[in-house]
Design an enzyme around this catalytic site. Structure first.
Site, PDB file in Angstrom:
ATOM      1  N   GLY A 246      -8.882  -2.396  -3.705  1.00  0.00           N
ATOM      2  CA  GLY A 246     -10.263  -1.975  -3.460  1.00  0.00           C
ATOM      3  C   GLY A 246     -10.566  -0.626  -4.069  1.00  0.00           C
ATOM      4  N   ASP A 247      -9.591   0.279  -4.042  1.00  0.00           N
ATOM      5  CA  ASP A 247      -9.737   1.592  -4.656  1.00  0.00           C
ATOM      6  C   ASP A 247      -9.999   1.437  -6.154  1.00  0.00           C
ATOM      7  OD1 ASP A 247      -9.371   4.569  -4.868  1.00  0.00           O
ATOM      8  OD2 ASP A 247      -7.596   3.946  -6.002  1.00  0.00           O
ATOM      9  N   CYS A 248      -9.266   0.549  -6.791  1.00  0.00           N
ATOM     10  CA  CYS A 248      -9.436   0.308  -8.233  1.00  0.00           C
ATOM     11  C   CYS A 248     -10.810  -0.277  -8.544  1.00  0.00           C
ATOM     12  CB  CYS A 248      -8.362  -0.642  -8.742  1.00  0.00           C
ATOM     13  SG  CYS A 248      -6.704   0.011  -8.611  1.00  0.00           S
TER      14      CYS A 248
ATOM     15  N   ALA B 263      -6.616  -2.183   0.322  1.00  0.00           N
ATOM     16  CA  ALA B 263      -7.186  -0.878  -0.029  1.00  0.00           C
ATOM     17  C   ALA B 263      -6.734  -0.446  -1.419  1.00  0.00           C
ATOM     18  CB  ALA B 263      -6.791   0.166   1.018  1.00  0.00           C
TER      19      ALA B 263
END
Length: 152
Positions: free
Chosen positions: A36-38, A33
């Site tokens: 994935g956020d980046c 995550a």
């Protein structure tokens, strides 16, 4: 252009920084995550700046509507039927992971669903499945309607 000659960003990062091959199944869902956020943030910011040159504050406001947990949660709900079994398992692991940081101004349900969404994107990024990652993000974005953003 030949497949072997094509420039691939992730491979270039690995080569330039001398990164080692890693088994992505060894990563916790919260680590997936994290990356994935980046990746999602970069996709959204790329989309936003493509709409035209604006003040950074306005770019930030537009970006914020897309990256908040409630929006990611809404996108994830519409995308679930598109996921493979493997993708759904990664999403579920991310959604069920216990984060040490509490949800800020979001419901716990939206926060957890958004964490699963980000874990899935991180997983696809680490597997270098960029086309699939973007297909899912596009499907999620397409599920959002103008009325949703008018409320915000």
């Amino acid at each position: 252009m030949e497949e072997s000659v094509k420039f691939e960003f992730h491979n270039y990062i690995e080569k330039t920084l001398d990164l080692q091959e890693v088994d992505i199944t060894s990563y916790s869902p919260l680590v997936l995550a994290f990356i994935g956020d980046c990746v999602y943030d970069l996709v959204i910011k790329t989309m936003i700046i493509n709409r035209g040159n604006k003040q950074v504050h306005k770019l930030h406001e537009e970006t914020s509507r897309f990256v908040q947990a409630s929006t990611q949660s809404l996108m994830m709900r519409s995308m679930q039927d598109l996921l493979t079994e493997e993708e759904h398992a990664v999403y579920r692991r991310g959604r069920n992971a216990k984060s040490v940081s509490p949800a800020k101004n979001q419901s716990i349900t939206d926060y957890r669903r958004a964490t699963g969404f980000e874990a899935l994107l991180g997983y696809l990024y680490m597997k270098k499945e960029y086309k699939r990652l973007l297909e899912l993000v596009k499907a999620g974005l397409d599920s959002l309607d103008e009325a949703y953003f008018e409320q915000k």
